[in-house]
Write a protein that holds these residues in place. Structure first.
Motif, PDB file in Angstrom:
ATOM      1  N   TYR A 192       9.768   0.190 -40.693  1.00 30.15           N
ATOM      2  CA  TYR A 192       8.586  -0.521 -41.178  1.00 30.15           C
ATOM      3  C   TYR A 192       8.918  -1.966 -41.539  1.00 30.15           C
ATOM      4  O   TYR A 192       8.124  -2.646 -42.170  1.00 30.15           O
ATOM      5  N   GLY A 193      10.106  -2.444 -41.180  1.00 32.77           N
ATOM      6  CA  GLY A 193      10.589  -3.722 -41.690  1.00 32.77           C
ATOM      7  C   GLY A 193      10.055  -4.960 -40.982  1.00 32.77           C
ATOM      8  O   GLY A 193      10.402  -6.071 -41.358  1.00 32.77           O
ATOM      9  N   GLN A 194       9.229  -4.820 -39.948  1.00 32.41           N
ATOM     10  CA  GLN A 194       8.707  -5.953 -39.180  1.00 32.41           C
ATOM     11  C   GLN A 194       9.819  -6.870 -38.662  1.00 32.41           C
ATOM     12  O   GLN A 194       9.705  -8.088 -38.657  1.00 32.41           O
ATOM     13  N   ARG A 195      10.937  -6.262 -38.285  1.00 33.15           N
ATOM     14  CA  ARG A 195      12.001  -6.990 -37.588  1.00 33.15           C
ATOM     15  C   ARG A 195      12.803  -5.950 -36.841  1.00 33.15           C
ATOM     16  O   ARG A 195      12.755  -4.759 -37.181  1.00 33.15           O
ATOM     17  N   GLY A 196      13.533  -6.412 -35.830  1.00 33.82           N
ATOM     18  CA  GLY A 196      14.291  -5.450 -35.027  1.00 33.82           C
ATOM     19  C   GLY A 196      15.701  -5.940 -34.810  1.00 33.82           C
ATOM     20  O   GLY A 196      16.157  -6.884 -35.442  1.00 33.82           O
ATOM     21  N   SER A 197      16.389  -5.245 -33.902  1.00 34.53           N
ATOM     22  CA  SER A 197      17.796  -5.563 -33.651  1.00 34.53           C
ATOM     23  C   SER A 197      17.919  -6.618 -32.555  1.00 34.53           C
ATOM     24  O   SER A 197      17.139  -6.646 -31.603  1.00 34.53           O
ATOM     25  N   PHE A 198      18.963  -7.447 -32.714  1.00 37.53           N
ATOM     26  CA  PHE A 198      19.137  -8.570 -31.797  1.00 37.53           C
ATOM     27  C   PHE A 198      19.404  -8.117 -30.367  1.00 37.53           C
ATOM     28  O   PHE A 198      18.948  -8.744 -29.411  1.00 37.53           O
ATOM     29  N   HIS A 199      20.134  -7.008 -30.202  1.00 40.30           N
ATOM     30  CA  HIS A 199      20.520  -6.637 -28.834  1.00 40.30           C
ATOM     31  C   HIS A 199      19.304  -6.256 -27.986  1.00 40.30           C
ATOM     32  O   HIS A 199      19.384  -6.291 -26.760  1.00 40.30           O
ATOM     33  N   VAL A 200      18.165  -5.913 -28.624  1.00 41.58           N
ATOM     34  CA  VAL A 200      16.967  -5.565 -27.849  1.00 41.58           C
ATOM     35  C   VAL A 200      16.401  -6.819 -27.171  1.00 41.58           C
ATOM     36  O   VAL A 200      16.098  -6.824 -25.974  1.00 41.58           O
ATOM     37  N   ILE A 221       5.103  -3.710 -36.289  1.00 42.22           N
ATOM     38  CA  ILE A 221       5.355  -2.275 -36.372  1.00 42.22           C
ATOM     39  C   ILE A 221       4.286  -1.537 -35.589  1.00 42.22           C
ATOM     40  O   ILE A 221       3.108  -1.565 -35.942  1.00 42.22           O
ATOM     41  N   VAL A 222       4.709  -0.886 -34.518  1.00 46.54           N
ATOM     42  CA  VAL A 222       3.754  -0.215 -33.640  1.00 46.54           C
ATOM     43  C   VAL A 222       3.839   1.301 -33.847  1.00 46.54           C
ATOM     44  O   VAL A 222       4.913   1.852 -34.079  1.00 46.54           O
ATOM     45  N   ASP A 223       2.686   1.962 -33.799  1.00 46.43           N
ATOM     46  CA  ASP A 223       2.593   3.402 -34.030  1.00 46.43           C
ATOM     47  C   ASP A 223       2.582   4.106 -32.683  1.00 46.43           C
ATOM     48  O   ASP A 223       1.583   4.126 -31.983  1.00 46.43           O
ATOM     49  N   ILE A 224       3.732   4.686 -32.343  1.00 48.16           N
ATOM     50  CA  ILE A 224       3.924   5.265 -31.011  1.00 48.16           C
ATOM     51  C   ILE A 224       3.457   6.728 -31.005  1.00 48.16           C
ATOM     52  O   ILE A 224       3.873   7.527 -31.824  1.00 48.16           O
ATOM     53  N   CYS A 225       2.620   7.051 -30.046  1.00 51.53           N
ATOM     54  CA  CYS A 225       2.083   8.391 -29.875  1.00 51.53           C
ATOM     55  C   CYS A 225       2.872   9.084 -28.749  1.00 51.53           C
ATOM     56  O   CYS A 225       3.305   8.413 -27.816  1.00 51.53           O
ATOM     57  N   PRO A 226       3.033  10.392 -28.801  1.00 54.82           N
ATOM     58  CA  PRO A 226       3.846  11.053 -27.770  1.00 54.82           C
ATOM     59  C   PRO A 226       3.347  10.834 -26.341  1.00 54.82           C
ATOM     60  O   PRO A 226       4.138  10.845 -25.405  1.00 54.82           O
ATOM     61  N   ASP A 227       2.032  10.654 -26.131  1.00 53.47           N
ATOM     62  CA  ASP A 227       1.536  10.455 -24.772  1.00 53.47           C
ATOM     63  C   ASP A 227       1.133   9.000 -24.505  1.00 53.47           C
ATOM     64  O   ASP A 227       0.473   8.713 -23.504  1.00 53.47           O
ATOM     65  N   ALA A 228       1.545   8.085 -25.391  1.00 52.71           N
ATOM     66  CA  ALA A 228       1.275   6.647 -25.221  1.00 52.71           C
ATOM     67  C   ALA A 228      -0.219   6.352 -25.119  1.00 52.71           C
ATOM     68  O   ALA A 228      -0.624   5.393 -24.469  1.00 52.71           O
ATOM     69  N   CYS A 229      -1.029   7.187 -25.741  1.00 53.10           N
ATOM     70  CA  CYS A 229      -2.469   6.929 -25.816  1.00 53.10           C
ATOM     71  C   CYS A 229      -2.900   6.997 -27.278  1.00 53.10           C
ATOM     72  O   CYS A 229      -2.257   7.658 -28.089  1.00 53.10           O
TER      73      CYS A 229
END
Lengths: 91, 422
Positions: B310-318, B345-353
């Motif tokens: 939930y930190g609104q930041r990610g890893s550099f290698h991405v 922060i994106v809310d990922i659903c198992p079927d991407a819908c």
């Protein structure tokens, strides 16, 4: 990038690991006795909360072992790791 | 409708008139009212989707006793953090029709809400790098044509003619065999979408309340009665939650579990430069997508970070991986400097819908799970969600996107087709 303390290899860069998601999700018992709602909960529903979280990681480019990391989902601070099957790691 | 002054329309004449007064007399775009004790409908989340929901509740259903509660500032979440791509070329009928409804609303949106959202139908290319990519592209383009959605298959030479700086040489690390093209796709200015919907909703009497975090959802006898907030309790006949990455946290307040995982998704922009890319180029296989804004900056999106956060930041290698792919595809961009980088922060659903509909709690509705691709759906999502709240039943276009599909097994699997790069 996270610095993940693998219980076997010590601290390593996140890029060596694959994240396996929430830990402690137990497969329900006898399939014919399990309702659709219970299957849905097991397969899809996740706690996904803010704060300290137990999750599975796999040291894919290292010892290739699975273990559990306790990490804060807001700050990303890692609180500790557990070997699979150790006391406290069960199930 | 108390206290809403008539909205001054924006036009060339209002621009000239305000120029004479040194642009010091523009009306505020929306009011900042104190929350009332209760509303017919409370929308939780003041991003594009929430504001669009409030606007269509007022315009389509005449429900104007509505508040939009936002814990931060309007459009400060994923609405202001995406890469602004709009398209509707999804594979499955349910998804394609939902996004196409949205695309049709985009086409008239600036006139509709009297706010220039800078919607630019400059086309969206999805590259194919392997034979299997091209088979998938043919399948999706054929599906889109059957759905009545514009779609074409381009070969490598046609792609090269459209985007000359793309490396299409046979020796390229990611050879380009062709692409799908949706000419009606494009980009829009994301901030303007939030501000335009806010202004249009406010003009119809909707109260927009910023810096108001929801801390609890009060229920009585299985029915929602209001929300606890950082500015006190607010009663509500119905509550619509449109909280993107924080959806699971709000669901837990109502005792619900959702099939979502929140992940950081990063994007970045370069320094402004002369026009080199006049369309949108996406590649599922290498997890990169790029367009050039009207300001001249290259807007580049990455894939999600692998861990929940939930930190609104990610890893550099991405982003390093994404930029390595972008430089392989566009060697001439190798020395462009990047200006800013951020995460949403994106809310990922198992079927991407998405999940768009009723919940087991009466009067409580959820609109979430848009994952990495919600911006394009902003007007359509608001349109069908307003219908769902007003009528207490889904619009035909979102009926399939219920929470029950995870129990019934009726998943709409867009992951393989379009769910990787949004």
């Amino acid at each position: 990038m996270l610095l993940i303390p693998c219980p076997w290899c010590g601290p390593r860069a996140e890029s060596e690991f694959a994240c396996g998601g929430e830990a402690g999700i137990v497969r329900p018992g006898a399939p014919d006795a399990v309702s659709d709602a219970e299957w849905a909960d097991y397969l899809f529903m996740r706690t996904n909360h803010r704060g300290l979280h137990r999750e599975q990681w796999w040291h894919a480019h290292g010892c290739r072992r699975w273990f559990i990391v306790r990490r804060d989902t807001v700050t990303c601070r890692i609180d500790g790791v557990e070997k699979m099957g150790s006391a406290g790691a069960a199930p | 409708m108390q206290g809403a002054p008539a909205m001054q329309r924006y036009s060339i004449f209002s621009l000239l008139r305000n120029a004479l007064s040194h642009h010091e007399r523009w009306q505020a775009a929306w009011r900042s009212p104190e929350p009332r004790p209760a509303y017919d409908v409370v929308i939780v989340g003041g991003g594009g989707h929430g504001l669009a929901t409030a606007y269509y509740l007022a315009r389509e259903h005449g429900i104007t006793n509505v508040a939009v509660l936002e814990q931060g500032w309007l459009g400060g979440g994923n609405t202001g953090r995406n890469t602004t791509i709009v398209r509707s070329n999804y594979l499955w009928d349910e998804a394609a029709h939902l996004y196409e409804l949205s695309l049709k609303l985009w086409e008239g949106l600036s006139q509709d809400i009297n706010y220039n959202v800078m919607f630019s139908q400059r086309g969206v290319l999805n590259l194919g790098h392997s034979l299997q990519d091209m088979r998938d592209i043919h399948r999706r383009v054929n599906a889109n044509r059957l759905q009545g959605i514009d779609a074409e298959v381009l070969n490598a030479a046609q792609v090269k003619a459209m985007v000359p700086i793309l490396n299409t040489s046979p020796g390229a690390r990611y050879p380009v065999l062709g692409a799908s093209l949706q000419r009606r796709g494009g980009v829009a200015r994301h901030d303007a979408v939030a501000w335009g919907f806010a202004r249009a909703a406010d003009a119809r009497g909707v109260d927009i309340i910023q810096n108001c975090a929801v801390t609890g959802i009060r229920r009585e006898n299985g029915r929602v009665v209001g929300v606890e907030t950082s500015r006190g309790y607010i009663g509500a006949g119905k509550v619509g939650v449109v909280a993107a990455g924080n959806s699971s946290v709000l669901a837990a307040m109502a005792g619900l579990r959702l099939p979502l995982e929140s992940h950081p998704l990063q994007a970045l922009v370069s320094e402004p430069m002369k026009p080199v890319i006049h369309t949108v180029i996406m590649s599922n296989a290498v997890h990169g997508y790029i367009s050039q804004s009207d300001k001249g900056d290259l807007v580049i999106g990455a894939g999600i970070d692998q861990y929940a956060g939930y930190g609104q930041r990610g890893s550099f290698h991405v982003i390093e991986g994404t930029l390595a792919a972008i430089v392989e595809l566009f060697p001439s961009l190798s020395r462009v400097r990047m200006n800013r980088q951020w995460g949403g922060i994106v809310d990922i659903c198992p079927d991407a819908c998405p999940i768009l509909g009723k919940t087991p709690v009466r009067g409580l509705y959820f609109n979430c799970g848009w994952g990495t691709g919600g911006f394009k759906a902003t007007p359509g999502s608001g349109f069908v969600f307003a219908h769902t709240i007003a009528r207490d039943e889904p619009h035909p276009q979102n009926a399939a996107f219920s929470l029950e599909r995870f129990t019934s097994g009726y998943l709409i699997d867009e992951h393989g087709a379009a769910g990787v790069a949004h």
